[in-house]
Design a protein around this motif. Structure first.
Motif, PDB file in Angstrom:
ATOM      1  N   GLN A   1       8.817   8.525   2.657  1.00 47.16           N
ATOM      2  CA  GLN A   1       8.455   8.812   1.210  1.00 47.16           C
ATOM      3  C   GLN A   1       9.242   8.920   0.236  1.00 47.16           C
ATOM      4  O   GLN A   1       9.333   8.996  -0.417  1.00 47.16           O
ATOM      5  N   GLY A   2      11.261   8.705   1.122  1.00 46.43           N
ATOM      6  CA  GLY A   2      11.603   9.243   0.409  1.00 46.43           C
ATOM      7  C   GLY A   2      13.019   7.373  -0.773  1.00 46.43           C
ATOM      8  O   GLY A   2      12.566   6.479  -0.058  1.00 46.43           O
ATOM      9  N   SER A   3      13.601   8.184  -1.631  1.00 47.80           N
ATOM     10  CA  SER A   3      14.198   7.068  -2.280  1.00 47.80           C
ATOM     11  C   SER A   3      15.712   6.724  -0.891  1.00 47.80           C
ATOM     12  O   SER A   3      16.736   7.513  -1.543  1.00 47.80           O
TER      13      SER A   3
ATOM     14  N   ASP B   1      12.321   2.613   4.110  1.00 50.01           N
ATOM     15  CA  ASP B   1      12.521   2.942   5.849  1.00 50.01           C
ATOM     16  C   ASP B   1      13.819   3.017   6.468  1.00 50.01           C
ATOM     17  O   ASP B   1      14.255   3.424   7.471  1.00 50.01           O
ATOM     18  N   GLY B   2      15.071   3.414   4.624  1.00 50.15           N
ATOM     19  CA  GLY B   2      16.595   3.734   5.558  1.00 50.15           C
ATOM     20  C   GLY B   2      17.314   2.145   5.866  1.00 50.15           C
ATOM     21  O   GLY B   2      18.292   2.105   5.871  1.00 50.15           O
TER      22      GLY B   2
ATOM     23  N   GLY C   1       8.777  -0.790   5.110  1.00 45.75           N
ATOM     24  CA  GLY C   1       8.639   0.215   4.445  1.00 45.75           C
ATOM     25  C   GLY C   1       8.783   0.093   3.084  1.00 45.75           C
ATOM     26  O   GLY C   1       9.006  -1.698   2.915  1.00 45.75           O
ATOM     27  N   LEU C   2       8.457   1.037   2.597  1.00 48.52           N
ATOM     28  CA  LEU C   2       8.002   0.759   0.905  1.00 48.52           C
ATOM     29  C   LEU C   2       9.944   0.234  -0.192  1.00 48.52           C
ATOM     30  O   LEU C   2      10.844   1.116  -0.001  1.00 48.52           O
TER      31      LEU C   2
ATOM     32  N   ASN D   1       1.030  -1.000  -0.180  1.00 50.22           N
ATOM     33  CA  ASN D   1      -0.359  -0.059   0.130  1.00 50.22           C
ATOM     34  C   ASN D   1       0.776   1.427   0.091  1.00 50.22           C
ATOM     35  O   ASN D   1       1.466   1.883   1.086  1.00 50.22           O
ATOM     36  N   PRO D   2       1.058   1.897  -0.865  1.00 57.22           N
ATOM     37  CA  PRO D   2       2.391   3.474  -1.173  1.00 57.22           C
ATOM     38  C   PRO D   2       1.443   4.552  -0.775  1.00 57.22           C
ATOM     39  O   PRO D   2       2.389   5.124  -0.301  1.00 57.22           O
ATOM     40  N   ILE D   3       0.406   4.369  -0.361  1.00 60.14           N
ATOM     41  CA  ILE D   3      -0.120   5.556   0.637  1.00 60.14           C
ATOM     42  C   ILE D   3      -0.015   5.643   1.809  1.00 60.14           C
ATOM     43  O   ILE D   3       0.511   6.164   2.363  1.00 60.14           O
TER      44      ILE D   3
END
Length: 714
Positions: free
Chosen positions: A338-340, A295-296, A251-252, A145-147
């Motif tokens: 939300q970052g790369s 998520d790092g 995370g994503l 769920n990217p949101i």
């Protein structure tokens, strides 16, 4: 209001009853004389017939009959409103409508609608070990769920015909808990030599080096708070979720494919007695899947395959590691996820000849921070690849990669060489105005940043002889010889690389004879030695060209691009392909579909080239992109009919459809003595995210085995 401008009272209202407007249920909407209702639902049906879904959101008590404090008359209107919205949702293919009474309800409903539109999607190729059998696991990274920031790694077993099951054995998020993450997640503040040092838990850093998380933290936040919500995003009753889903850990995912790390078995190093001893002592090291996440963290999960006849194996979060340069960004918890934040990585076995920890080790070298952070980790352990030390980490503020990519490795493997096993990682790095070749000695951590004499747009490629290839935005390809590169690698300081190190002029251009209007930048370069010739593949967003080398000179052989294709005779006389080249008897080259794009690196496999292509829907339609593989013979570009079959023996034709969205590079493994190519795309052909088509090679791989595995008797 109806389509002809007539106004109708709300169904269920006193006005509707007075004027004789008939009420409805969700299934009897077509019987009402309220044309506004009938016509709107009919228009929604027309959209559904074109494959377009309609999501319906009802706002306020007028569509919520159970709202406290409403009168019976208001509830009658709301019941009819509910029936209308339900009928609309059913006509639009979404079954039920969303309801909202408050601003936060509206926001949540819209987030859910957007998440449903985007849907769960795959972000990269499968990860698999070099050889698989029935029950072996292959891995997919997905945006769940990217949101709400939900991502996950899925482990799928291989079935008895080589295809991958549609049912996951386990997921990364499913095996994590707040307790295991608190002791298994590490970071390293980048204050040591070359930014290296020992891995430390987040709670340790918060206690011993709290300023690593930043100074002047907002809203009475402490370093301990940051450490806690980084390891457990739902810490303090979700105070610091920042939009992430409560109770979810992973995370994503980044766009980098996961990697399965197996026991040491590099065939190019087996001539070295020291490496043989290292491989022997680590022969029982547990298979581990590595993946990077926005998520790092770079995560490592050790696993065993499911037992025969069951879906049960063992899995354990061995460790996760975050670059120290990301720590100060964690205070921005509403935006960080939300970052790369993490990127591509690669593993290598290398020999360390200096310091107190000499010998062979496995290393992980990767990229983070959108291409501004570079790290080098040394692993340890004979039973499982545990996190040993951080050899180096560098931050190049404002820099990036021309293409997201893992490093390529230059390794000394000449038998008898005094520095056998010494290794360097090479990166393409761009600043706002210059291009660089980043060079990192894998075992010492020493790095240089050498300015290039041209603006590079390509990922580096090293051929089997150690020659380096790069490219520019005009389609030019540049080659640096292995001997010159060796000099660059052994420089202890950063120096500009002169044009003469690349032979003063480009060796070739891959867009020659293409029509105008296509993108010309070089993105990826690759190659192979096949049947007595060196081949080079050069690709960009809209096409690919194959070159061969004769007497030290590169010449184009064939090309295919969006809307056209062609061949060269003798490297000079160009002939456009005159047909689609789709049939098994065609001697023409198949053009890529007009408007299509190459969505990932092409793969050279057993004398064939497999190109992942994304094809847009037809004009004036709202369809989805089609993901497909276009397959060409390496030597002449003709479709190699019979080279591959489906796992069930079915015929594979040109433009082999994999699914929807972007097509990813197929993953190659060995299965029952034959090559298995597992396809992947954002979604499969029915909109799901598993059970993608695969292909089986027609026979043993041409040119020899694709991998070796050292097997020792006990």
């Amino acid at each position: 209001m109806g389509t002809r401008g007539h106004v109708y009272p709300p169904l269920g209202s006193l006005s509707a009853q007075t004027l004789g407007v008939t009420p409805i249920t969700a299934s009897t909407w077509s019987s009402t004389n309220n044309k506004a209702v009938v016509e709107s639902i009919q228009e929604i049906q027309k959209l559904a017939n074109q494959g377009i879904k309609t999501y319906v959101l009802g706002v306020g008590s007028a569509v919520a009959p159970a709202t406290a404090g409403t009168t019976s008359a208001q509830q009658a209107v709301a019941q009819q409103g509910q029936a209308v919205l339900t009928a609309m949702a059913q006509a639009g293919g979404t079954t039920s409508y969303y309801s909202a009474l408050t601003q936060s309800d509206v926001r949540a409903a819209l987030n859910n609608i957007v998440a449903n539109i985007l849907g769960k999607s795959v972000v990269s190729s499968y990860a698999a070990p070099p050889t698989v059998t029935t029950g072996s696991l292959e891995f997919l990274l997905k945006n769940v769920n990217p949101i709400n920031g939900q991502g996950d790694l899925y482990a799928y077993p291989v079935t008895n015909n080589g295809s991958v099951s549609s049912t996951a054995s386990w997921t990364a998020n499913g095996i994590m808990t707040a307790a295991t993450r608190s002791t298994a997640l590490y970071t390293t503040p980048s204050s040591g030599t070359n930014g290296g040092g020992s891995p430390q838990t987040f709670s340790t850093v918060a206690s011993n080096d709290p300023t690593a998380f930043g100074t002047n933290l907002p809203n009475n936040m402490t370093a301990s708070d940051i450490a806690s919500y980084t390891t457990n995003p739902s810490y303090d009753n979700g105070t610091y979720l920042g939009g992430r889903y409560s109770g979810w850990f992973v995370g994503l995912p980044s766009s980098s494919p996961a990697e399965v790390l197996t026991p040491p078995s590099n065939a190019n190093l087996l001539s070295n007695p020291g490496y043989l001893s290292f491989a022997s002592s680590h022969a029982n090291r547990q298979n581990t899947v590595l993946f990077s996440d926005n998520d790092g963290f770079l995560y490592a999960i050790g696993y065993t395959n499911p037992n025969p006849g069951s879906n049960i194996g063992t899995q354990k979060l061995l460790w996760g590691w975050m670059p120290g340069a990301l720590l100060s960004l964690l205070q921005g918890y509403t935006k960080f996820w939300q970052g790369s934040n993490m990127g591509n990585f690669q593993t290598i076995d290398a020999y360390n000849s200096t310091g107190s920890n000499t010998g062979w080790h496995t290393y992980v070298v990767g990229v983070a921070g959108g291409g501004s952070i570079y790290y080098d980790l040394q692993l340890k352990g004979t039973q499982a690849p545990q996190l040993g030390s951080v050899v180096a980490q560098y931050q190049l503020t404002g820099d990036s990669q021309p293409q997201p990519s893992a490093p390529v490795f230059y390794q000394v493997n000449t038998p008898g060489a005094s520095n056998f096993g010494e290794s360097w990682a090479l990166f393409a790095i761009n600043s706002s105005s210059l291009s660089y070749l980043g060079v990192l000695n894998v075992t010492s951590g020493q790095a240089t940043l050498d300015e290039l004499p041209f603006t590079n747009t390509a990922t580096p490629y090293l051929d089997s002889n150690g020659n380096l290839f790069l490219g520019d935005s005009s389609g030019n390809v540049y080659e640096m010889s292995a001997s010159t590169l060796n000099t660059v690698l052994n420089n202890n300081s950063s120096n500009p690389i002169p044009y003469s190190d690349f032979g003063s002029t480009p060796i070739t251009n891959y867009v020659t004879n293409w029509p105008s209007g296509l993108k010309t930048n070089v993105q990826f370069i690759g190659g192979t030695y096949y049947q007595g010739k060196n081949y080079l593949r050069v690709q960009g967003p809209n096409g690919i060209t194959i070159f061969s080398q004769m007497n030290g000179t590169w010449s184009p052989v064939w090309t295919t691009y969006a809307g056209g294709a062609g061949t060269w005779s003798g490297g000079t006389a160009y002939t456009s392909s005159s047909s689609s080249g789709n049939s098994s008897t065609s001697t023409s080259i198949t053009p890529l579909p007009s408007g299509s794009a190459i969505s990932d690196q092409a793969l050279i496999n057993a004398g064939n080239v497999i190109v992942p292509v994304t094809i847009p829907p037809g004009s004036n339609t709202c369809g989805t992109n089609t993901a497909a593989y276009y397959i060409y013979s390496l030597g002449n570009g003709i479709f190699p009919s019979g080279a591959y079959t489906s796992p069930t023996g079915g015929k594979i034709t040109q433009g082999y459809i994999i699914g929807e969205g972007n097509a990813f590079t197929p993953t190659v493994t060995m299965f029952n003595g034959r090559q298995l190519l597992q396809g992947a795309a954002n979604k499969n052909t029915t909109g799901g995210t598993s059970n993608f088509p695969a292909a089986i090679g027609a026979g043993l791989p041409l040119g020899g085995p694709v991998a070796w595995r050292l097997v020792l008797t006990q």
